[in-house]
Design a protein around this motif. Structure first.
Motif, PDB file in Angstrom:
ATOM      1  N   VAL A   1       0.883  -1.175   0.000  1.00  0.00           N
ATOM      2  CA  VAL A   1       0.000   0.000   0.000  1.00  0.00           C
ATOM      3  C   VAL A   1       0.917   1.220   0.000  1.00  0.00           C
ATOM      4  O   VAL A   1       1.794   1.341   0.863  1.00  0.00           O
ATOM      5  CB  VAL A   1      -0.931   0.019   1.225  1.00  0.00           C
ATOM      6  CG1 VAL A   1      -1.832   1.254   1.196  1.00  0.00           C
ATOM      7  CG2 VAL A   1      -1.757  -1.261   1.299  1.00  0.00           C
ATOM      8  N   ILE A   2       0.736   2.057  -0.998  1.00  0.00           N
ATOM      9  CA  ILE A   2       1.649   3.180  -1.216  1.00  0.00           C
ATOM     10  C   ILE A   2       0.859   4.469  -1.403  1.00  0.00           C
ATOM     11  O   ILE A   2      -0.157   4.481  -2.107  1.00  0.00           O
ATOM     12  CB  ILE A   2       2.539   2.885  -2.453  1.00  0.00           C
ATOM     13  CG1 ILE A   2       3.525   1.754  -2.127  1.00  0.00           C
ATOM     14  CG2 ILE A   2       3.290   4.126  -2.913  1.00  0.00           C
ATOM     15  CD1 ILE A   2       4.451   1.382  -3.250  1.00  0.00           C
ATOM     16  N   GLU A   3       1.311   5.530  -0.780  1.00  0.00           N
ATOM     17  CA  GLU A   3       0.686   6.834  -1.009  1.00  0.00           C
ATOM     18  C   GLU A   3       1.446   7.576  -2.103  1.00  0.00           C
ATOM     19  O   GLU A   3       2.672   7.659  -2.066  1.00  0.00           O
ATOM     20  CB  GLU A   3       0.709   7.681   0.265  1.00  0.00           C
ATOM     21  CG  GLU A   3      -0.033   9.005   0.073  1.00  0.00           C
ATOM     22  CD  GLU A   3       0.055   9.904   1.286  1.00  0.00           C
ATOM     23  OE1 GLU A   3      -0.958  10.066   1.973  1.00  0.00           O
ATOM     24  OE2 GLU A   3       1.144  10.442   1.544  1.00  0.00           O
ATOM     25  N   LEU A   4       0.681   8.068  -3.078  1.00  0.00           N
ATOM     26  CA  LEU A   4       1.250   8.911  -4.135  1.00  0.00           C
ATOM     27  C   LEU A   4       0.879  10.351  -3.821  1.00  0.00           C
ATOM     28  O   LEU A   4      -0.302  10.681  -3.668  1.00  0.00           O
ATOM     29  CB  LEU A   4       0.668   8.510  -5.493  1.00  0.00           C
ATOM     30  CG  LEU A   4       1.101   9.386  -6.683  1.00  0.00           C
ATOM     31  CD1 LEU A   4       2.553   9.115  -7.058  1.00  0.00           C
ATOM     32  CD2 LEU A   4       0.202   9.149  -7.900  1.00  0.00           C
ATOM     33  N   SER A   5       1.893  11.203  -3.743  1.00  0.00           N
ATOM     34  CA  SER A   5       1.624  12.628  -3.546  1.00  0.00           C
ATOM     35  C   SER A   5       2.369  13.421  -4.612  1.00  0.00           C
ATOM     36  O   SER A   5       3.288  12.911  -5.258  1.00  0.00           O
ATOM     37  CB  SER A   5       2.066  13.059  -2.139  1.00  0.00           C
ATOM     38  OG  SER A   5       3.433  12.737  -1.940  1.00  0.00           O
ATOM     39  N   GLY A   6       1.955  14.649  -4.838  1.00  0.00           N
ATOM     40  CA  GLY A   6       2.658  15.533  -5.764  1.00  0.00           C
ATOM     41  C   GLY A   6       2.358  15.298  -7.235  1.00  0.00           C
ATOM     42  O   GLY A   6       3.028  15.867  -8.095  1.00  0.00           O
ATOM     43  N   ALA A   7       1.357  14.466  -7.534  1.00  0.00           N
ATOM     44  CA  ALA A   7       0.993  14.253  -8.942  1.00  0.00           C
ATOM     45  C   ALA A   7       0.121  15.402  -9.426  1.00  0.00           C
ATOM     46  O   ALA A   7      -0.538  16.084  -8.632  1.00  0.00           O
ATOM     47  CB  ALA A   7       0.248  12.926  -9.108  1.00  0.00           C
ATOM     48  N   VAL A   8       0.124  15.619 -10.732  1.00  0.00           N
ATOM     49  CA  VAL A   8      -0.748  16.632 -11.337  1.00  0.00           C
ATOM     50  C   VAL A   8      -1.598  15.953 -12.412  1.00  0.00           C
ATOM     51  O   VAL A   8      -1.275  14.865 -12.876  1.00  0.00           O
ATOM     52  CB  VAL A   8       0.059  17.801 -11.968  1.00  0.00           C
ATOM     53  CG1 VAL A   8       0.858  18.543 -10.899  1.00  0.00           C
ATOM     54  CG2 VAL A   8       0.977  17.320 -13.084  1.00  0.00           C
ATOM     55  N   ASP A   9      -2.698  16.601 -12.793  1.00  0.00           N
ATOM     56  CA  ASP A   9      -3.521  16.053 -13.873  1.00  0.00           C
ATOM     57  C   ASP A   9      -2.990  16.547 -15.222  1.00  0.00           C
ATOM     58  O   ASP A   9      -1.950  17.221 -15.291  1.00  0.00           O
ATOM     59  CB  ASP A   9      -5.005  16.359 -13.657  1.00  0.00           C
ATOM     60  CG  ASP A   9      -5.313  17.853 -13.752  1.00  0.00           C
ATOM     61  OD1 ASP A   9      -4.465  18.624 -14.255  1.00  0.00           O
ATOM     62  OD2 ASP A   9      -6.408  18.257 -13.320  1.00  0.00           O
ATOM     63  N   ARG A  10      -3.699  16.194 -16.304  1.00  0.00           N
ATOM     64  CA  ARG A  10      -3.225  16.539 -17.648  1.00  0.00           C
ATOM     65  C   ARG A  10      -3.132  18.042 -17.866  1.00  0.00           C
ATOM     66  O   ARG A  10      -2.393  18.505 -18.726  1.00  0.00           O
ATOM     67  CB  ARG A  10      -4.163  15.933 -18.696  1.00  0.00           C
ATOM     68  CG  ARG A  10      -4.007  14.445 -18.865  1.00  0.00           C
ATOM     69  CD  ARG A  10      -5.276  13.825 -19.390  1.00  0.00           C
ATOM     70  NE  ARG A  10      -5.648  14.328 -20.699  1.00  0.00           N
ATOM     71  CZ  ARG A  10      -5.511  13.639 -21.823  1.00  0.00           C
ATOM     72  NH1 ARG A  10      -5.006  12.430 -21.807  1.00  0.00           N
ATOM     73  NH2 ARG A  10      -5.889  14.150 -22.973  1.00  0.00           N
ATOM     74  N   GLN A  11      -3.914  18.780 -17.087  1.00  0.00           N
ATOM     75  CA  GLN A  11      -3.896  20.237 -17.224  1.00  0.00           C
ATOM     76  C   GLN A  11      -2.868  20.888 -16.281  1.00  0.00           C
ATOM     77  O   GLN A  11      -2.772  22.117 -16.207  1.00  0.00           O
ATOM     78  CB  GLN A  11      -5.296  20.813 -16.958  1.00  0.00           C
ATOM     79  CG  GLN A  11      -6.308  20.549 -18.082  1.00  0.00           C
ATOM     80  CD  GLN A  11      -6.774  19.101 -18.134  1.00  0.00           C
ATOM     81  OE1 GLN A  11      -7.050  18.499 -17.107  1.00  0.00           O
ATOM     82  NE2 GLN A  11      -6.862  18.518 -19.338  1.00  0.00           N
ATOM     83  N   GLY A  12      -2.150  20.052 -15.544  1.00  0.00           N
ATOM     84  CA  GLY A  12      -1.112  20.578 -14.665  1.00  0.00           C
ATOM     85  C   GLY A  12      -1.611  20.948 -13.281  1.00  0.00           C
ATOM     86  O   GLY A  12      -0.860  21.495 -12.474  1.00  0.00           O
ATOM     87  N   GLN A  13      -2.895  20.660 -13.004  1.00  0.00           N
ATOM     88  CA  GLN A  13      -3.437  20.966 -11.682  1.00  0.00           C
ATOM     89  C   GLN A  13      -2.998  19.912 -10.669  1.00  0.00           C
ATOM     90  O   GLN A  13      -3.075  18.715 -10.932  1.00  0.00           O
ATOM     91  CB  GLN A  13      -4.979  20.980 -11.734  1.00  0.00           C
ATOM     92  CG  GLN A  13      -5.571  22.112 -12.542  1.00  0.00           C
ATOM     93  CD  GLN A  13      -5.237  23.477 -11.969  1.00  0.00           C
ATOM     94  OE1 GLN A  13      -5.465  23.730 -10.798  1.00  0.00           O
ATOM     95  NE2 GLN A  13      -4.666  24.349 -12.795  1.00  0.00           N
ATOM     96  N   GLN A  14      -2.584  20.400  -9.506  1.00  0.00           N
ATOM     97  CA  GLN A  14      -2.145  19.508  -8.428  1.00  0.00           C
ATOM     98  C   GLN A  14      -3.272  18.563  -7.996  1.00  0.00           C
ATOM     99  O   GLN A  14      -4.418  18.989  -7.833  1.00  0.00           O
ATOM    100  CB  GLN A  14      -1.731  20.385  -7.233  1.00  0.00           C
ATOM    101  CG  GLN A  14      -0.948  19.672  -6.153  1.00  0.00           C
ATOM    102  CD  GLN A  14       0.489  19.399  -6.557  1.00  0.00           C
ATOM    103  OE1 GLN A  14       1.080  20.147  -7.325  1.00  0.00           O
ATOM    104  NE2 GLN A  14       1.051  18.324  -6.055  1.00  0.00           N
ATOM    105  N   LEU A  15      -2.953  17.292  -7.830  1.00  0.00           N
ATOM    106  CA  LEU A  15      -3.927  16.326  -7.336  1.00  0.00           C
ATOM    107  C   LEU A  15      -3.672  16.052  -5.859  1.00  0.00           C
ATOM    108  O   LEU A  15      -2.525  16.087  -5.411  1.00  0.00           O
ATOM    109  CB  LEU A  15      -3.818  15.017  -8.126  1.00  0.00           C
ATOM    110  CG  LEU A  15      -4.187  15.118  -9.606  1.00  0.00           C
ATOM    111  CD1 LEU A  15      -3.804  13.842 -10.346  1.00  0.00           C
ATOM    112  CD2 LEU A  15      -5.691  15.376  -9.762  1.00  0.00           C
ATOM    113  N   PRO A  16      -4.745  15.788  -5.096  1.00  0.00           N
ATOM    114  CA  PRO A  16      -4.519  15.468  -3.681  1.00  0.00           C
ATOM    115  C   PRO A  16      -3.787  14.125  -3.554  1.00  0.00           C
ATOM    116  O   PRO A  16      -3.861  13.299  -4.460  1.00  0.00           O
ATOM    117  CB  PRO A  16      -5.942  15.371  -3.108  1.00  0.00           C
ATOM    118  CG  PRO A  16      -6.824  15.084  -4.267  1.00  0.00           C
ATOM    119  CD  PRO A  16      -6.162  15.710  -5.472  1.00  0.00           C
ATOM    120  N   PRO A  17      -3.091  13.902  -2.436  1.00  0.00           N
ATOM    121  CA  PRO A  17      -2.441  12.603  -2.232  1.00  0.00           C
ATOM    122  C   PRO A  17      -3.481  11.476  -2.259  1.00  0.00           C
ATOM    123  O   PRO A  17      -4.631  11.679  -1.861  1.00  0.00           O
ATOM    124  CB  PRO A  17      -1.824  12.725  -0.833  1.00  0.00           C
ATOM    125  CG  PRO A  17      -1.709  14.178  -0.588  1.00  0.00           C
ATOM    126  CD  PRO A  17      -2.870  14.808  -1.305  1.00  0.00           C
ATOM    127  N   GLY A  18      -3.087  10.334  -2.754  1.00  0.00           N
ATOM    128  CA  GLY A  18      -4.008   9.200  -2.811  1.00  0.00           C
ATOM    129  C   GLY A  18      -3.257   7.908  -2.588  1.00  0.00           C
ATOM    130  O   GLY A  18      -2.046   7.821  -2.821  1.00  0.00           O
TER     131      GLY A  18
END
Lengths: 139, 139
Positions: free
Chosen positions: A89-106
């Motif tokens: 089980v891994i948390e991903l943080s700091g990802a952005v969507d295709r438009q460059g908007q920051q995504l919340p950690p998941g």
């Protein structure tokens, strides 16, 4: 089975996370067997190491450029002396969507099949699924 | 390797799909080893056959009550004579959300590890990931 083998298998997962965080896709891809299968969180199925490296290199230049994996849980099961199935089980943080908007950690859950070969332990199949924010009833 | 063993492994996948479509979770759960791991499309990780049966029984009374699996692709790889890794692409149709609203059909990709045991071939690990409608760049 807290053995040398379990330590070697756990080291593969550690190297997976570490190379992700350094965005070093050459090192990450080298953890996979040449004919390994990888199914990513988007449901893309890559069928060899070269395809895995190519896809992840593109993602780490875009949506995963500043992303980071943090290990939450790792469970190792040896089904044979030379074959382990690892759940992480891994948390991903700091990802952005295709438009460059920051995504919340998941959180993501990974099933990985890791086999002992001549050169050491390597991943022969790995799949990652995002943990849904909205769960179905009764879970 | 179009052998009797490959036929037996493919029969497990056929039985998985068939029992899903009949909403017979007892039969579906019996395809798994007692200590099998299952990670569902929502990222829930179930760690034994009883938990798998309980969760899927609840889903098939609610969101998956009228759902149907249609096989799109199945690839079988024997990594050892008694261990196969199967990748399947399956379309899920007829599912509803928590509010009972019909969901459009969607594809899922499944990695399944299937092992020969005394009583025949059974699933020791299975994970399902939804194919995202919106893909990241360059895939």
């Amino acid at each position: 089975m807290a053995t040398q083998d379990e330590a070697a298998v756990r080291a593969v997962i550690e190297a997976f996370i570490d190379s992700w965080n350094r965005h070093d896709m050459r090192t990450l891809a080298a953890l996979f067997a040449a004919d390994a299968d990888f199914v990513d969180v988007f449901g893309n199925w890559f069928r060899d190491r070269k395809s895995i490296e190519r896809a992840l290199t593109q993602r780490h230049a875009t949506v995963f450029r500043s992303s980071r994996f943090t290990e939450k849980d790792v469970a190792v099961r040896f089904h044979k002396p030379d074959l382990a199935i690892v759940h992480a089980v891994i948390e991903l943080s700091g990802a952005v969507d295709r438009q460059g908007q920051q995504l919340p950690p998941g959180l993501g859950v990974i099933t990985s099949v890791i086999e002992r070969a001549a050169g050491g332990w390597h991943i022969i199949a790995l799949q990652n699924t995002s943990v849904a924010a909205q769960q179905p009833p009764a879970t």
